[in-house]
Design an enzyme around this catalytic site. Structure first.
Site, PDB file in Angstrom:
ATOM      1  N   ASP B 175       0.845  -1.198   0.000  1.00 58.34           N
ATOM      2  CA  ASP B 175       0.000   0.000   0.000  1.00 58.34           C
ATOM      3  C   ASP B 175       0.876   1.242   0.000  1.00 58.34           C
ATOM      4  OD1 ASP B 175      -2.412   1.409   0.015  1.00 58.34           O
ATOM      5  OD2 ASP B 175      -2.339   1.649   2.185  1.00 58.34           O
ATOM      6  N   SER B 769     -12.547   9.894 -26.775  1.00 59.89           N
ATOM      7  CA  SER B 769     -13.315  10.009 -28.013  1.00 59.89           C
ATOM      8  C   SER B 769     -12.403   9.806 -29.210  1.00 59.89           C
ATOM      9  CB  SER B 769     -13.947  11.392 -28.059  1.00 59.89           C
ATOM     10  OG  SER B 769     -13.690  12.027 -29.278  1.00 59.89           O
ATOM     11  N   VAL B 797     -12.063  -5.955 -32.255  1.00 64.30           N
ATOM     12  CA  VAL B 797     -12.818  -7.152 -32.583  1.00 64.30           C
ATOM     13  C   VAL B 797     -14.081  -6.688 -33.311  1.00 64.30           C
ATOM     14  CG1 VAL B 797     -13.926  -9.201 -31.698  1.00 64.30           C
ATOM     15  CG2 VAL B 797     -11.969  -8.233 -30.497  1.00 64.30           C
ATOM     16  N   LYS B 853     -28.677   1.507 -35.779  1.00 58.88           N
ATOM     17  CA  LYS B 853     -27.547   0.836 -35.150  1.00 58.88           C
ATOM     18  C   LYS B 853     -27.558   1.069 -33.634  1.00 58.88           C
ATOM     19  CE  LYS B 853     -22.517   0.734 -35.482  1.00 58.88           C
ATOM     20  NZ  LYS B 853     -21.372   1.207 -36.252  1.00 58.88           N
TER      21      LYS B 853
END
Lengths: 343, 1133
Positions: B175, B769, B797, B853
């Site tokens: 930690d 974005s 993918v 879509k």
């Protein structure tokens, strides 16, 4: 016809050009200013990148080393003016030659050249935007270099001012040239002290073309009123004085008061409207006419006095842009005005 | 299958024969060895092309392709169903076959293969982890912590402190503490192994000199406001791996470890107890809100509340370990205190830190066995470890990017402000002759003006003399000065507080600043803060801004009402009589009374009279009644109005309606600023526009607002990224010679499993974005740049979640790829000929493909018809409510189908065994006085393209212990908790969504495992979000890595289909459509990422060339052939 497009600056225009030139000198104030260089140059597109080979450039570089040894390191700036004899056309108008070229050469470390180039583009564009009545009309247009010039060594953009469908005027050209293998041409890097061959970014402004572009900008504002929206800093006349004399008994005193204000304003270094320095009008409609004329001359502010001013010192500060008047006191002059024109 | 098909078509007519033309070799004429002819081609019963024969033989060695009579029969049924849904199974063109020699599978089949390679990959880490988990008692914490800079080891018996370079053991619970006010670097840390305790103290705290003098890290002008970190400020753990660090939210601690920033991976991996907790007991956002709320929980929530908690260590510890709650009190010093305060409380703060380490250990002891039980496949842990090692290389361009974005932002905001200021100045002149009364936007502003008046002079005393500094040079000047001195003296009669701009309207004065009164003030003021005249305080956020820009909605002028927020004015009377303030004539000139309002106007007189009458009569009955009446009238109008404004029962001056602007959260919300982000898109649709065509400023201001919004919303996160710059000696040899560029890295703080569905979470990069020309700063991702000699290799993918959902449906309903309409469209549909699912839905419902879509995805994520309706209206403000409803309904019946009920056996005697609609079913149940589930089975979906998929998803989701289809991972306890059928319904959409999304996470983890197997130590994981995967690879190995990516896709999909009972794989999804080999992290390697802050693009502006986009065939060629089994680093058995 071709002649219709030909523009010539008259006295006010030349004054404006002069003020623009002064303003240019204040931009990037750390530059070594070399003043007028004799040699006239031409700026055809082919020569846009060949200037480092010119005699003028070499002379300037030598003068930097000789006259400004403390500034002779990378990055540094040189400014000079020169006269150009070749005529210059653009889609909107043609200027009478010769014209004055305001040139700034920025000598920078080659590995940071692109970064400097973009900074300079932004700086220059903002400069034009701040002078304009419509900052959105400026855009940076990259020049097509063709195949043979590598973008690593050559870059060029124009800063263009656009007037809707009428067309665009190039107000400033920026070109980057990377100098390689030139023994005469070395500067120490300001940070490391290492000797480098600086890359040159050159800014060229054609004073007369730019002046006309800015004057057009002042007219092209889509408002109903026919004002000439000149930047208050560059307006040849920054301030006018007008008085309404309805009572002839007091006209002498009113005239004296105007005269007094004229002295105060002149003394403060503000550019006052021409002639006797103030206009007398007989009534409000006459005043309105006068103000309209001032608007068309691009005078940003007019002090309006009347006989009450003689009693209490209150007067109107009428603005070209809002067409409204603010009441101020005589003791506000000239400090308040100076504040307004400071930025 | 193909053989049958081929002969069949060969004997049928020519037309069809042509369609099934052999794979076009022309694409890749150069490489006959990896693209072979017809003998490799295969297709299944519904004419979906399957992977090439050589691949099938290698991947499914025990399942040779064969076809039974029964299959041929059922194929007929499938084909009919496909045709019924508009699918033309002949329509797809075959893709070239691929020949590859894969390394031998590690096991008898693809499933065993993945099990074995994943086991191997986690083995070393499990060996470090399990002792920690099994350790019943940690070594004793030392009584006193040594205040030495760097690491100190403590003897477990007597607590003797010995300085060490780094901990001696490789498995640690760890930690770090940071003094937030002093920056992001660590100040102290504690760690424990099964053998002993360690502490680390920053030289900053002990005030030791850094061992290496700090060199200036960057060649660019350093921005003094943003700190620059060097690796030497961080905690060293050594470069010798493998190592394993356990922590709670461990990515935060990881970002403070020195070696994590080196370009070479050190094989240290991180186990995050927070991620483990999310896997085992994660909650939905609704549940999180419940956990946070202090209200008494509802009885139906008690079940899951016992099984979960929020994510903090305190809460997680309480959940799994109970006992005394952890104290977080000392933490405040780290959050608010100074280094000095940390120094003063060093012992107690280090103890606090060590306390957290111990708590993490206790949590791990309980939590890890739970995790291991619920996520039995080793690929899950392997994937999590990999996800926790994200690495983003950057260079000096990062600094340049931030600087340029910030400068551009400032420039643009100045420009917008300037335009608004100009508009304000212009509007001032409307005061002359009260012209503002005719202005449609400014009529209701406050136009009152102030006057400057002098006070009465004192009766006896003379006024104090107002000295002029300079009476003038000439006698004349001095005379005039003296003559008017008395006027100057009257300055003392001016009011003490001077009114601002006397003579200007109030609204304008509010936008201006008071000028400095004395010269002294100016000197005190900052340069930036200096006063300038005009409306300097204006901004796009102000209420006046939309008015100054003369904005219109659907052509009607905008108007602001305090209670309703922003809306617009629609006239319903064609005269201006008795209209007092509102500029009715101008309104009518601009917007004639629209049709729907005219109906009211045509009968205006009688209606008005009637209204008046009603009002008058009912005056004494109270206002309520009257309003009701009015709203009825409006209800009628509402049905005729087709715009998107919201009726709010408001009439202005009895001449026009006030309609509210639509708020994205619903009609009851008020719109506070039409120039805000949510509305910016409306401008492009011409719904919101400037009513003054001469006013280019409005368009420009809106354009600017749109450009700025991305940077405004993201810059704090972006500028807060902890970039650690590497010194020359920390760089690989090849790089240290490169002059003028600095190299560094960001370790994004990825929570490996951060949501209920185990998706990773990270606030900056995962939501980054794509670069857009109108979004300032959106070139963010491309500022992650591989160092020279390296490449970023990766791929997205292709429609990952659609495929997962559809293949589940295919396998379940038909046992054949592409046999359901949804499955077929996903596999073989193409955008170009309109046969993909989005195009088909779009066509069927009559909306754009892009909109279809979004809604398709929403539905598959579990969204209902209502949500689709809202989306439709949002996309098409002109749709009426009923139109949107009809379209949504149609879409759902085409896709999801109809819900039908089947009788339980015991009722077959009384009733016909057929499909009952939900209406019929509930009536039957009521008639028998039974509940619906007593009479009927769980309902099914029928008749839609996606019915099979939804049936399968619901079946999985409603099971008693839902498991992901691929790796058998269990659903979080918080949603599993038994709460009866009502609970089941309540969380059903979440659970359905979980099946697909969590399945996608399995898919990603499998890919990570496969890539590691294929590339060994030669790739470094960079970043993955959802369906995207990127690696950092040495340049010479980049083509091999690209091929490995393609093979990873092939093998991962093969594993997934095998798990759900299919023993074949369609060719269209076997490989990535392309793998990007690039130098920067952009979505597509050809994007130049031109944005307002990168106006010249990457190529010219940054000198970055486009990357390569490699298909599988190109990858094979560039990787030096198709024999992957010979790659030396792949372990063969």
């Amino acid at each position: 016809s071709q002649d219709d497009n030909k523009l010539e600056l008259l006295s006010h225009g030349r004054e404006y050009a002069n003020l623009l030139q002064q303003h240019w000198l204040r931009l990037r104030p750390l530059a070594a200013h070399l003043g007028d260089t004799r040699e006239s140059s031409s700026t055809s597109n082919q020569q846009r990148f060949s200037f480092p080979q010119s005699q003028q450039f070499r002379t300037n570089f030598q003068r930097l080393l000789d006259d400004h040894p403390r500034k002779a390191k990378c990055p540094t700036l040189l400014k000079h003016q020169s006269t150009c004899s070749s005529a210059h056309r653009n889609p909107l108008f043609e200027m009478n030659s010769p014209s004055l070229l305001l040139t700034t050469d920025f000598l920078v470390e080659p590995h940071r050249a692109l970064e400097h180039f973009y900074n300079m583009q932004r700086e220059s564009k903002i400069w034009w935007m701040r002078l304009s009545s419509n900052p959105s009309r400026y855009r940076i247009v990259p020049c097509d270099l063709g195949e043979e010039l590598s973008p690593k060594n050559y870059q060029a953009i124009d800063i263009r001012s656009s007037y809707g469908e009428a067309g665009e005027v190039t107000v400033e050209q920026l070109s980057l040239v990377r100098i390689e293998d030139d023994k005469d041409f070395h500067l120490p890097d300001a940070r490391t002290g290492e000797s480098v061959q600086p890359t040159v970014i050159r800014s060229v402004i054609r004073l007369e073309t730019a002046t006309c572009a800015l004057l057009l900008d002042g007219c092209d504002h889509g408002r109903n009123e026919q004002s000439l929206l000149l930047n208050p800093l560059l307006a040849p006349y920054q301030c006018g004085i007008a008085c309404v004399e309805s009572d002839s008994e007091l006209s002498k005193d009113l005239a004296d008061l105007c005269l007094h204000l004229k002295h105060v304003i002149n003394h403060a270094g503000l550019r006052l409207c021409q002639g006797s320095g103030f206009a007398s009008t007989k009534d409000t409609s006459h005043l309105a006419e006068h103000l309209l004329e001032s608007d068309m001359l691009g005078v940003p502010y007019t002090l309006v006095l009347n006989e009450k001013t003689l009693r209490n010192g209150l007067m109107q500060l009428r603005s070209r842009d809002t067409r409204l008047a603010e009441t101020i006191h005589i003791s506000d002059v000239p400090d308040y005005l100076l504040n307004i024109f400071k930025n | 299958a193909s053989k049958v098909g081929r002969e069949h078509y060969a004997s049928s007519n020519l037309k069809i024969y042509r369609r099934v033309k052999p794979p076009p070799k022309v694409n890749k004429p150069k490489k006959p060895e990896n693209v072979v002819g017809q003998s490799e081609y295969a297709e299944n019963l519904v004419k979906v092309q399957m992977i090439s024969r050589n691949l099938h033989a290698q991947l499914f060695p025990q399942s040779p392709r064969s076809i039974s009579e029964q299959q041929v029969t059922s194929a007929k049924v499938y084909k009919d169903e496909l045709r019924r849904h508009g699918v033309d199974i002949e329509s797809c063109a075959p893709v070239p076959d691929v020949q590859l020699k894969l390394p031998t599978l590690r096991g008898a089949n693809i499933e065993e293969h993945f099990l074995n390679i994943a086991k191997e990959q986690v083995q070393a880490y499990e060996e470090l982890l399990l002792p920690l988990v099994q350790c019943q008692e940690l070594p004793k914490r030392p009584k006193r912590w040594a205040f030495f800079a760097g690491w100190t080891a403590y003897d477990p018996d007597d607590g003797t402190a010995t300085p060490v370079d780094q901990p001696l053991e490789k498995g640690l619970i760890f930690d770090v503490e940071v003094c937030v006010r002093e920056g992001q670097t660590p100040v102290l840390a504690t760690a424990v192994s099964t053998k002993r305790w360690y502490s680390w103290v920053s030289p900053k705290l002990t005030k030791h000199r850094m061992s290496i003098p700090k060199s200036e890290p960057l060649d660019v002008d350093t921005d003094s406001e943003r700190p620059h970190h060097s690796a030497d400020e961080l905690i060293p753990l050594g470069t010798c791996g493998p190592g394993l660090i356990v922590g709670h939210n461990v990515s935060y601690d990881r970002a403070r470890l020195k070696e994590q920033y080196l370009i070479e991976d050190t094989d240290t991996r991180f186990v995050d107890t927070m991620s483990l907790h999310m896997c085992v007991s994660g909650v939905t956002s609704y549940q999180r809100a419940m956990l946070k709320s202090k209200k008494e929980p509802a009885p139906e929530d008690l079940g899951w509340l016992e099984q979960s908690s929020l994510n903090s260590l305190v809460e997680v510890h309480r959940l799994y370990c109970g006992g005394e709650p952890l104290s977080k009190e000392p933490r405040n010093i780290f959050v608010e205190g100074t280094l000095d305060q940390v120094r003063q409380s060093f012992q107690s703060l280090t103890n606090y830190c060590a306390g957290d380490v111990e708590a993490t250990h206790r949590v791990l002891q309980v939590l890890y066995p739970l995790y291991a039980e619920r996520f039995p496949h080793p690929a899950s842990l392997a994937g999590m470890l990999e996800m926790g090692s994200a690495y983003l290389p950057v260079n000096s361009n990062w600094e340049r990017y931030i600087r340029e974005a910030q400068l551009t932002y400032e420039d643009l905001s100045i420009e917008a402000k300037y335009h608004l200021g100009r508009r304000a100045e212009e509007a001032c002149s409307l005061l002359l002759d009260d012209q503002y009364r005719q202005n449609l936007w400014l009529w209701d502003e406050d136009w009152s003006v102030q006057e400057l008046k002098l006070k009465q002079p004192p009766k006896r005393k003379p006024l104090p003399r107002e000295e002029r500094q300079d009476p003038g040079n000439t006698a004349e000047q001095r005379r005039l000065q003296a003559k008017f001195q008395h006027l100057y003296d009257q300055r003392s009669l001016l009011p003490a507080r001077r009114p601002l701009l006397p003579g200007y309207p109030l609204w304008y004065r509010k936008l201006c600043r008071k000028p400095p009164t004395k010269k002294n003030d100016e000197i005190l003021e900052d340069e930036e803060d200096s006063w300038s005249p005009g409306a300097t305080e204006i901004s796009t956020g102000m209420q006046i801004a939309p008015k100054l820009l003369s904005l219109c909605w659907e052509g009607y002028p905008l108007h602001y009402e305090r209670e309703q927020g922003w809306g617009f004015l629609v006239p319903f009377r064609s005269d201006a009589e008795e209209v007092d303030r509102l500029p009715m004539d101008e309104l009518l000139a601009r917007c004639p009374v629209p049709e729907f309002a005219r109906q009211c106007a045509a009968k205006a007189e009688s209606d008005l009279a009637l209204d008046m009458l009603a009002g008058q009569v009912e005056q004494h009955l109270g206002k309520r009644e009257h309003y009701k009446k009015l709203s009825q009238k409006q209800q009628r109008l509402e049905t005729q109005y087709r715009g998107s404004g919201v009726w709010c029962n408001k009439v202005l001056e009895d001449c026009c309606f006030f309609l509210k602007l639509p708020h994205k959260n619903g009609p009851s919300f008020r719109v506070g600023n039409p120039l805000s982000r949510d509305f910016l898109n409306k401008f492009s649709e011409n719904v919101l526009s400037s009513g003054d065509p001469a006013c280019q400023a409005a368009a420009r201001v809106i354009e600017i607002a749109r450009m700025m919004s991305y940077w405004r919303n993201n810059r704090d996160r972006i500028m807060g990224q902890m970039v650690v710059w590497l010194d020359a000696h920390q760089l690989p040899k090849e790089l240290s010679g490169v002059q003028y560029l600095s190299y560094g890295a960001i370790c994004p703080q990825v929570v490996a499993c951060g949501t209920l569905t185990r998706r990773a979470m990270e606030p900056t990069w995962m939501t980054a974005s794509n670069s857009r020309p109108d979004r300032l700063g959106s070139e963010l991702r491309s500022m992650v740049q591989a160092p020279p000699g390296y490449r970023l290799v990766g791929a997205d993918v292709d429609s990952q979640e659609l495929w997962i959902a559809s293949v589940l449906g295919d396998a379940y309903a038909c046992g054949e790829h592409g046999a359901t309409p949804f499955g077929w469209m996903t596999l073989s549909g193409s955008k170009s000929n309109g046969s993909d699912m989005h195009s088909i839905t779009a066509k069927a419902v009559g909306i754009s493909r892009d909109h279809a879509k979004v809604i398709n995805y929403a539905r598959i994520y579990g969204a209902g018809q209502m949500f689709a309706e809202t989306l439709l209206r949002q996309f098409n403000p002109t749709f009426s409510a009923s139109e949107a409803k009809a379209k949504a309904m149609k879409m759902f019946s085409i896709t999801k189908g109809k819900r039908v009920y089947r009788l339980r056996e015991e009722f077959h005697d009384e009733l016909e065994d057929r499909a009952y609609s939900s209406y019929e079913a509930s009536r039957i149940a009521i008639q028998r006085n039974r509940t619906l589930p007593e009479v009927f089975y769980r309902p099914n979906w029928q008749g839609g393209t996606e019915s099979a998929m939804f049936n399968r998803l619901e079946e999985i989701a409603t099971g008693p212990q839902p498991q992901t289809p691929f790796l058998g991972g269990r659903l979080s306890r918080a949603l599993e908790a038994d709460g009866g059928p009502e609970q089941e319904q309540r969380f059903l959409p979440t659970r359905i969504n979980w099946v697909v999304q969590s399945g996608a996470v399995d898919f990603l983890h499998l890919m990570l495992v496969s890539m590691r197997w294929l590339m060994g130590p030669h790739v470094r994981f960079c970043l993955s979000f959802h369906d995207e995967l990127r690696y950092l690879v040495k340049e010479d190995l980049a083509p091999k890595a690209a091929l490995a990516m393609h093979i990873t896709n092939l093998m991962t999909r093969s594993f997934c289909v095998s798990r759900i009972g299919l023993k074949d794989l369609p060719m269209s999804v076997a490989f990535f459509s392309s793998v990007e080999v690039d130098t920067v992290l952009r979505k597509e390697c050809s994007m130049d990422c031109k944005t307002p802050s990168n106006p010249h693009g990457l190529r010219i502006g940054y000198g970055i060339q486009p990357g390569q986009s490699l298909s599988v065939a190109e990858s094979i060629e560039k990787a030096g052939g198709n024999d992957v089994s010979q790659w030396p680093w792949i372990k063969q058995t």
